[in-house]
Design a protein around this motif. Sequence first.
Motif, PDB file in Angstrom:
ATOM      1  N   UNK A 172       0.852  -1.197   0.000  1.00 59.71           N
ATOM      2  CA  UNK A 172       0.000   0.000   0.000  1.00 59.71           C
ATOM      3  C   UNK A 172       0.884   1.241   0.000  1.00 59.71           C
ATOM      4  N   UNK A 173       1.920   1.245   0.835  1.00 64.38           N
ATOM      5  CA  UNK A 173       2.850   2.377   0.886  1.00 64.38           C
ATOM      6  C   UNK A 173       3.622   2.545  -0.404  1.00 64.38           C
ATOM      7  N   UNK A 174       4.105   1.436  -0.960  1.00 61.67           N
ATOM      8  CA  UNK A 174       4.894   1.474  -2.199  1.00 61.67           C
ATOM      9  C   UNK A 174       4.072   2.070  -3.334  1.00 61.67           C
ATOM     10  N   UNK A 175       2.879   1.507  -3.567  1.00 61.65           N
ATOM     11  CA  UNK A 175       2.086   1.937  -4.726  1.00 61.65           C
ATOM     12  C   UNK A 175       1.588   3.363  -4.550  1.00 61.65           C
ATOM     13  N   UNK A 176       1.220   3.713  -3.325  1.00 61.68           N
ATOM     14  CA  UNK A 176       0.842   5.100  -3.040  1.00 61.68           C
ATOM     15  C   UNK A 176       2.000   6.041  -3.369  1.00 61.68           C
ATOM     16  N   UNK A 177       3.205   5.651  -2.969  1.00 54.80           N
ATOM     17  CA  UNK A 177       4.391   6.473  -3.235  1.00 54.80           C
ATOM     18  C   UNK A 177       4.715   6.602  -4.706  1.00 54.80           C
ATOM     19  N   UNK A 178       4.351   5.578  -5.483  1.00 52.83           N
ATOM     20  CA  UNK A 178       4.605   5.618  -6.928  1.00 52.83           C
ATOM     21  C   UNK A 178       3.496   6.345  -7.684  1.00 52.83           C
ATOM     22  N   UNK A 179       2.529   6.888  -6.940  1.00 53.40           N
ATOM     23  CA  UNK A 179       1.503   7.708  -7.583  1.00 53.40           C
ATOM     24  C   UNK A 179       0.217   6.978  -7.917  1.00 53.40           C
ATOM     25  N   UNK A 180       0.080   5.741  -7.445  1.00 56.60           N
ATOM     26  CA  UNK A 180      -1.146   4.982  -7.696  1.00 56.60           C
ATOM     27  C   UNK A 180      -2.177   5.351  -6.625  1.00 56.60           C
ATOM     28  N   UNK A 181      -3.415   5.552  -7.048  1.00 58.04           N
ATOM     29  CA  UNK A 181      -4.496   5.832  -6.101  1.00 58.04           C
ATOM     30  C   UNK A 181      -4.780   4.522  -5.341  1.00 58.04           C
ATOM     31  N   UNK A 182      -4.373   4.463  -4.067  1.00 60.88           N
ATOM     32  CA  UNK A 182      -4.318   3.195  -3.335  1.00 60.88           C
ATOM     33  C   UNK A 182      -5.351   3.119  -2.221  1.00 60.88           C
ATOM     34  N   UNK A 183      -6.142   2.039  -2.249  1.00 57.47           N
ATOM     35  CA  UNK A 183      -7.132   1.759  -1.202  1.00 57.47           C
ATOM     36  C   UNK A 183      -6.759   0.432  -0.553  1.00 57.47           C
ATOM     37  N   UNK A 184      -6.888   0.354   0.765  1.00 61.52           N
ATOM     38  CA  UNK A 184      -6.596  -0.887   1.484  1.00 61.52           C
ATOM     39  C   UNK A 184      -7.795  -1.273   2.329  1.00 61.52           C
ATOM     40  N   UNK A 185      -8.281  -2.490   2.149  1.00 58.38           N
ATOM     41  CA  UNK A 185      -9.351  -3.027   2.983  1.00 58.38           C
ATOM     42  C   UNK A 185      -8.742  -4.052   3.927  1.00 58.38           C
ATOM     43  N   UNK A 186      -9.106  -3.943   5.205  1.00 59.64           N
ATOM     44  CA  UNK A 186      -8.717  -4.993   6.150  1.00 59.64           C
ATOM     45  C   UNK A 186      -9.902  -5.305   7.040  1.00 59.64           C
ATOM     46  N   UNK A 187     -10.200  -6.585   7.198  1.00 61.96           N
ATOM     47  CA  UNK A 187     -11.402  -6.969   7.951  1.00 61.96           C
ATOM     48  C   UNK A 187     -11.264  -6.719   9.443  1.00 61.96           C
ATOM     49  N   UNK A 188     -10.017  -6.655   9.958  1.00 60.78           N
ATOM     50  CA  UNK A 188      -9.786  -6.479  11.393  1.00 60.78           C
ATOM     51  C   UNK A 188      -9.907  -5.022  11.830  1.00 60.78           C
ATOM     52  N   UNK A 189      -9.733  -4.810  13.146  1.00 67.48           N
ATOM     53  CA  UNK A 189      -9.906  -3.466  13.719  1.00 67.48           C
ATOM     54  C   UNK A 189      -8.688  -2.574  13.489  1.00 67.48           C
ATOM     55  N   UNK A 190      -7.517  -3.176  13.257  1.00 60.11           N
ATOM     56  CA  UNK A 190      -6.298  -2.394  13.007  1.00 60.11           C
ATOM     57  C   UNK A 190      -5.318  -3.246  12.209  1.00 60.11           C
ATOM     58  N   UNK A 191      -4.566  -2.609  11.310  1.00 66.58           N
ATOM     59  CA  UNK A 191      -3.586  -3.344  10.497  1.00 66.58           C
ATOM     60  C   UNK A 191      -2.441  -3.875  11.378  1.00 66.58           C
ATOM     61  N   UNK A 192      -1.651  -4.775  10.809  1.00 68.84           N
ATOM     62  CA  UNK A 192      -0.438  -5.317  11.459  1.00 68.84           C
ATOM     63  C   UNK A 192      -0.753  -6.012  12.786  1.00 68.84           C
ATOM     64  N   UNK A 193      -1.747  -6.897  12.733  1.00 69.20           N
ATOM     65  CA  UNK A 193      -2.143  -7.672  13.903  1.00 69.20           C
ATOM     66  C   UNK A 193      -0.931  -8.417  14.467  1.00 69.20           C
ATOM     67  N   UNK A 194      -0.830  -8.449  15.798  1.00 70.97           N
ATOM     68  CA  UNK A 194       0.271  -9.169  16.440  1.00 70.97           C
ATOM     69  C   UNK A 194       1.424  -8.261  16.822  1.00 70.97           C
ATOM     70  N   UNK A 195       1.490  -7.075  16.209  1.00 73.46           N
ATOM     71  CA  UNK A 195       2.537  -6.120  16.579  1.00 73.46           C
ATOM     72  C   UNK A 195       2.000  -5.190  17.664  1.00 73.46           C
ATOM     73  N   UNK A 196       2.884  -4.395  18.245  1.00 69.52           N
ATOM     74  CA  UNK A 196       2.510  -3.482  19.329  1.00 69.52           C
ATOM     75  C   UNK A 196       1.392  -2.529  18.888  1.00 69.52           C
ATOM     76  N   UNK A 197       0.342  -2.424  19.714  1.00 65.27           N
ATOM     77  CA  UNK A 197      -0.842  -1.625  19.349  1.00 65.27           C
ATOM     78  C   UNK A 197      -0.510  -0.168  19.047  1.00 65.27           C
ATOM     79  N   UNK A 198       0.291   0.437  19.919  1.00 59.22           N
ATOM     80  CA  UNK A 198       0.618   1.856  19.745  1.00 59.22           C
ATOM     81  C   UNK A 198       1.406   2.061  18.447  1.00 59.22           C
ATOM     82  N   UNK A 199       2.340   1.147  18.178  1.00 58.38           N
ATOM     83  CA  UNK A 199       3.173   1.264  16.977  1.00 58.38           C
ATOM     84  C   UNK A 199       2.342   1.085  15.718  1.00 58.38           C
ATOM     85  N   UNK A 200       1.484   0.072  15.693  1.00 52.01           N
ATOM     86  CA  UNK A 200       0.705  -0.160  14.472  1.00 52.01           C
ATOM     87  C   UNK A 200      -0.348   0.929  14.276  1.00 52.01           C
ATOM     88  N   UNK A 201      -0.822   1.476  15.387  1.00 48.56           N
ATOM     89  CA  UNK A 201      -1.758   2.600  15.287  1.00 48.56           C
ATOM     90  C   UNK A 201      -1.113   3.795  14.615  1.00 48.56           C
TER      91      UNK A 201
END
Length: 451
Positions: free
Chosen positions: A183-212
């Motif tokens: 998502x970051x790469x394509x957005x940076x290259x100028x692509x109109x980027x949308x990300x869907x994730x079914x969970x409450x926050x991306x990067x599940x399993x990592x530190x909540x504050x950091x992923x937030x």
Amino acid sequence: MNFDYDLFVIGGGSGGVRAARVAAQGGAKVALAEEDRYGGTCVIRGCVPKKLMVFASEYAGMVEDAQSYGWDIQPGGFNWETFRGKLYAELDRLEAVYRNILKNNGVETFDQRAKLADAHTVELADGTRKTAKHVLVATGGRPVKPDLPGAELAITSNDIFHLKKLPESILIIGGGYIASEFAGILNGLGVNTTQYYRGAQILRGFDDEARGLVCEEMCQRGVNVHLGTNILEMRKEGDKIWVKATNGEENLFDQVMFATGRAPNSDGLGLENLGVELGRRGQIVVDDYSQTAVPSIYAIGDVTDRVNLTPVAIREGMAFVETVFNGNPTKPDHELIPTAIFTQPEMGTVGLSEEEARDQEPIEVYATSFKPMQQSFAGRSERVLMKLIVSQENRKVLGCHIVAPGAGEMIQLAGIAVKMGATKEDFDRTVAVHPTMSEELVTMKTPTRTG
């Protein structure tokens, strides 16, 4: 019994090649079969091309920053074909390096699919059979698509490097590090980027504050992140793909990419017939020494679905050679592995998240979030995070989490300290390197919270 080889490796990725090379250097007679390109996921369709795409995607922001620093630089357009041509040339070069490593160490290679006929016999796609005292399965993993109407219209991370042209718009489905990085790469290259994730926050399993913070900054940079959202169906509509989401939205995208999980490449290897145990997800079940239920057959890397990281597969390969060929039983160490996630902003992490640590014992949390000098001067409002999780009882640093430019480079070094068992006082005793972002790791005096 006389075998054709001491070791037959199935799979020419990072783990398999390393094990083959080291065993051969020690005098073993080794063969390796690979049905695709040498170098595996990491070199050919993973970490290496991805990181080069991350670099490519960051230059647009650098031009803007340079202007703020007084440089008379004008942004041009990004040429995907130019970049892709250079990328292919680099991957070809790296594949040749892997082939030469094997050749120069006397490993015999077969460019075809291999499967097991029995505990000591490998059958190649052309019907040839070879025997080996030991067999090492290092076949890795692959991205999988969910089972829903129109899924065949979507691409996966394997396909992203081969796009003829960059899409104007893309939907990325998933919330893990692969989805979030692209998502970051394509957005940076100028692509109109949308990300869907079914969970409450991306990067599940990592530190909540950091992923937030990562998610917040991704949104600030223009990625259109929809949390709690999945897709129901897709269909072709002209040149575009029509997508219906669980939140009721219907949209058209040029491309849709699934990054919703990976599966071990254990199918069709003949493993079940031999009594090799497979787990629920198809992973090869191994003991602490990477040995399967069949004593002559071992497995390492993503096909075992332990810790799916390239350096871990390499470590497992080295431990296998130590155990089997050097008479020195060695368990790969899966504790306190530092990891970088090349999202934008980048994240580095080692040890426990605040949530994991809190469940385990009383802790202190030291955290600071600030605007770094370089970006702040350029008028950007990006924030970084430096965070330490400390045991109240023995003062050891249980976790370190960094969200910042260069976080991957920082966490490698912080990882050494955490792996050594450094305490908060060890960090405090270390003099700050000024002015840097990482000096905050050694200057935080009072806990932001305890628990």
